[in-house]
Design a protein around this motif. Structure first.
Motif, PDB file in Angstrom:
ATOM      1  N   ASP A  16      35.373 -62.590 -84.949  1.00 40.76           N
ATOM      2  CA  ASP A  16      36.165 -62.302 -83.745  1.00 40.76           C
ATOM      3  C   ASP A  16      35.596 -63.037 -82.533  1.00 40.76           C
ATOM      4  O   ASP A  16      36.335 -63.620 -81.738  1.00 40.76           O
ATOM      5  CB  ASP A  16      36.185 -60.800 -83.470  1.00 40.76           C
ATOM      6  CG  ASP A  16      36.769 -60.023 -84.619  1.00 40.76           C
ATOM      7  OD1 ASP A  16      38.000 -59.959 -84.721  1.00 40.76           O
ATOM      8  OD2 ASP A  16      35.983 -59.488 -85.425  1.00 40.76           O
ATOM      9  N   VAL A  20      37.486 -65.983 -80.235  1.00 38.04           N
ATOM     10  CA  VAL A  20      37.633 -65.938 -78.781  1.00 38.04           C
ATOM     11  C   VAL A  20      37.002 -67.190 -78.161  1.00 38.04           C
ATOM     12  O   VAL A  20      37.588 -67.823 -77.278  1.00 38.04           O
ATOM     13  CB  VAL A  20      37.004 -64.650 -78.199  1.00 38.04           C
ATOM     14  CG1 VAL A  20      36.945 -64.709 -76.683  1.00 38.04           C
ATOM     15  CG2 VAL A  20      37.792 -63.424 -78.651  1.00 38.04           C
ATOM     16  N   GLY A 108      32.550 -53.290 -78.360  1.00 38.45           N
ATOM     17  CA  GLY A 108      33.200 -53.674 -77.112  1.00 38.45           C
ATOM     18  C   GLY A 108      32.592 -53.099 -75.858  1.00 38.45           C
ATOM     19  O   GLY A 108      33.093 -53.330 -74.760  1.00 38.45           O
ATOM     20  N   GLU A 145      40.131 -50.175 -83.861  1.00 37.33           N
ATOM     21  CA  GLU A 145      40.141 -49.998 -82.403  1.00 37.33           C
ATOM     22  C   GLU A 145      38.875 -50.591 -81.777  1.00 37.33           C
ATOM     23  O   GLU A 145      38.915 -51.134 -80.674  1.00 37.33           O
ATOM     24  CB  GLU A 145      40.245 -48.517 -82.016  1.00 37.33           C
ATOM     25  CG  GLU A 145      41.535 -47.849 -82.416  1.00 37.33           C
ATOM     26  CD  GLU A 145      41.524 -47.352 -83.861  1.00 37.33           C
ATOM     27  OE1 GLU A 145      40.433 -47.185 -84.457  1.00 37.33           O
ATOM     28  OE2 GLU A 145      42.615 -47.149 -84.409  1.00 37.33           O
ATOM     29  N   ALA A 148      39.360 -54.363 -81.649  1.00 35.29           N
ATOM     30  CA  ALA A 148      40.295 -54.727 -80.576  1.00 35.29           C
ATOM     31  C   ALA A 148      39.628 -54.589 -79.206  1.00 35.29           C
ATOM     32  O   ALA A 148      39.792 -55.456 -78.329  1.00 35.29           O
ATOM     33  CB  ALA A 148      41.543 -53.846 -80.648  1.00 35.29           C
ATOM     34  N   ARG A 149      38.860 -53.530 -78.998  1.00 33.32           N
ATOM     35  CA  ARG A 149      38.143 -53.318 -77.735  1.00 33.32           C
ATOM     36  C   ARG A 149      37.121 -54.434 -77.514  1.00 33.32           C
ATOM     37  O   ARG A 149      36.982 -54.959 -76.413  1.00 33.32           O
ATOM     38  CB  ARG A 149      37.448 -51.961 -77.721  1.00 33.32           C
ATOM     39  CG  ARG A 149      36.794 -51.605 -76.400  1.00 33.32           C
ATOM     40  CD  ARG A 149      36.099 -50.236 -76.395  1.00 33.32           C
ATOM     41  NE  ARG A 149      36.816 -49.210 -77.117  1.00 33.32           N
ATOM     42  CZ  ARG A 149      36.483 -48.758 -78.332  1.00 33.32           C
ATOM     43  NH1 ARG A 149      35.422 -49.215 -78.958  1.00 33.32           N
ATOM     44  NH2 ARG A 149      37.198 -47.823 -78.921  1.00 33.32           N
ATOM     45  N   ARG A 151      37.210 -57.559 -78.687  1.00 34.89           N
ATOM     46  CA  ARG A 151      37.900 -58.805 -78.334  1.00 34.89           C
ATOM     47  C   ARG A 151      38.400 -58.773 -76.890  1.00 34.89           C
ATOM     48  O   ARG A 151      38.246 -59.749 -76.145  1.00 34.89           O
ATOM     49  CB  ARG A 151      39.054 -59.068 -79.304  1.00 34.89           C
ATOM     50  CG  ARG A 151      38.563 -59.467 -80.697  1.00 34.89           C
ATOM     51  CD  ARG A 151      39.723 -59.721 -81.628  1.00 34.89           C
ATOM     52  NE  ARG A 151      40.304 -61.026 -81.340  1.00 34.89           N
ATOM     53  CZ  ARG A 151      40.373 -62.009 -82.211  1.00 34.89           C
ATOM     54  NH1 ARG A 151      39.922 -61.849 -83.427  1.00 34.89           N
ATOM     55  NH2 ARG A 151      40.911 -63.160 -81.886  1.00 34.89           N
ATOM     56  N   HIS A 152      38.984 -57.653 -76.500  1.00 31.23           N
ATOM     57  CA  HIS A 152      39.514 -57.517 -75.139  1.00 31.23           C
ATOM     58  C   HIS A 152      38.385 -57.633 -74.100  1.00 31.23           C
ATOM     59  O   HIS A 152      38.509 -58.362 -73.103  1.00 31.23           O
ATOM     60  CB  HIS A 152      40.221 -56.158 -75.009  1.00 31.23           C
ATOM     61  CG  HIS A 152      40.676 -55.869 -73.623  1.00 31.23           C
ATOM     62  ND1 HIS A 152      41.802 -56.437 -73.079  1.00 31.23           N
ATOM     63  CD2 HIS A 152      40.140 -55.069 -72.658  1.00 31.23           C
ATOM     64  CE1 HIS A 152      41.947 -56.006 -71.838  1.00 31.23           C
ATOM     65  NE2 HIS A 152      40.951 -55.188 -71.555  1.00 31.23           N
ATOM     66  N   ASN A 153      37.283 -56.935 -74.322  1.00 29.07           N
ATOM     67  CA  ASN A 153      36.195 -56.940 -73.355  1.00 29.07           C
ATOM     68  C   ASN A 153      35.440 -58.274 -73.339  1.00 29.07           C
ATOM     69  O   ASN A 153      34.971 -58.706 -72.284  1.00 29.07           O
ATOM     70  CB  ASN A 153      35.244 -55.773 -73.585  1.00 29.07           C
ATOM     71  CG  ASN A 153      35.895 -54.452 -73.220  1.00 29.07           C
ATOM     72  OD1 ASN A 153      36.947 -54.406 -72.571  1.00 29.07           O
ATOM     73  ND2 ASN A 153      35.304 -53.351 -73.636  1.00 29.07           N
ATOM     74  N   GLU A 155      36.892 -61.167 -73.886  1.00 25.62           N
ATOM     75  CA  GLU A 155      37.806 -62.008 -73.079  1.00 25.62           C
ATOM     76  C   GLU A 155      37.555 -61.769 -71.592  1.00 25.62           C
ATOM     77  O   GLU A 155      37.505 -62.710 -70.810  1.00 25.62           O
ATOM     78  CB  GLU A 155      39.272 -61.693 -73.413  1.00 25.62           C
ATOM     79  CG  GLU A 155      39.730 -62.150 -74.774  1.00 25.62           C
ATOM     80  CD  GLU A 155      40.191 -63.592 -74.801  1.00 25.62           C
ATOM     81  OE1 GLU A 155      40.153 -64.288 -73.760  1.00 25.62           O
ATOM     82  OE2 GLU A 155      40.562 -64.038 -75.904  1.00 25.62           O
ATOM     83  N   GLY A 156      37.400 -60.479 -71.214  1.00 22.51           N
ATOM     84  CA  GLY A 156      37.152 -60.146 -69.822  1.00 22.51           C
ATOM     85  C   GLY A 156      35.850 -60.746 -69.288  1.00 22.51           C
ATOM     86  O   GLY A 156      35.788 -61.231 -68.156  1.00 22.51           O
TER      87      GLY A 156
END
Length: 159
Positions: A16, A20, A108, A145, A148-149, A151-153, A155-156
């Motif tokens: 992951d 990214v 995450g 979950e 997903a958290r 990857r999202h964090n 990215e942030g």
């Protein structure tokens, strides 16, 4: 430029993190025990050094000797302020934050300088309980979950 370091010892989000980094054009160093096959994470067409980077992305593998914290120390000595480290190790996260870099857990969670000392203390206290023969609660099973958290964090952090 930010470099993404992955503490690959038992890391469930290496693929992951690489995905990214490829998308964002960020160089990656995968560090881990030399007994692991770290190359399995690298695609055949991934550039392997800065001279062949694609939109800023390239990946290097840093195989370290077998031993407690070998990968942690190898990562720490290469860090520059602004780099990001993926780790599940609170001790490494503390060293990373102390070097002016960012640390994100495999679920995450972005580690914070304001709370890392307390987290280290809790880890120490739980270790004392286990050494005395007691039991402590382990982490919940890794879930989609969490991925997903992460990857999202990540990215942030790269924005």
């Amino acid at each position: 430029m930010t470099t993404l370091y992955i503490d690959a010892d038992a890391c469930p989000v290496t693929a992951d993190a690489l995905a990214v980094a490829r998308r964002r054009g960020v160089p990656v160093v995968i560090a881990g025990n030399s007994t692991q096959n770290l190359e399995r994470h690298v695609r055949r067409d991934d550039p392997r050094d800065v001279a062949h980077a694609r939109r800023g992305f390239w990946v290097d593998v840093l195989a370290v000797s077998v031993g407690a914290d070998s990968a942690d120390f190898a990562i720490t000595e290469r860090l520059e302020p602004g780099d990001i480290v993926v780790t599940q190790d609170i001790g490494l996260a503390a060293m990373v934050l102390g070097r002016g870099a960012a640390a994100i857990g495999v679920r995450g969670r972005v580690f914070d300088r304001a709370t890392i000392d307390m987290e280290l203390f809790i880890r120490y206290e739980e270790k004392k309980v286990r050494r005395a023969g007691g039991r402590t609660k382990g982490p919940a099973a890794f879930a989609s979950e969490d991925r997903a958290r992460f990857r999202h964090n990540l990215e942030g952090l790269l924005e």
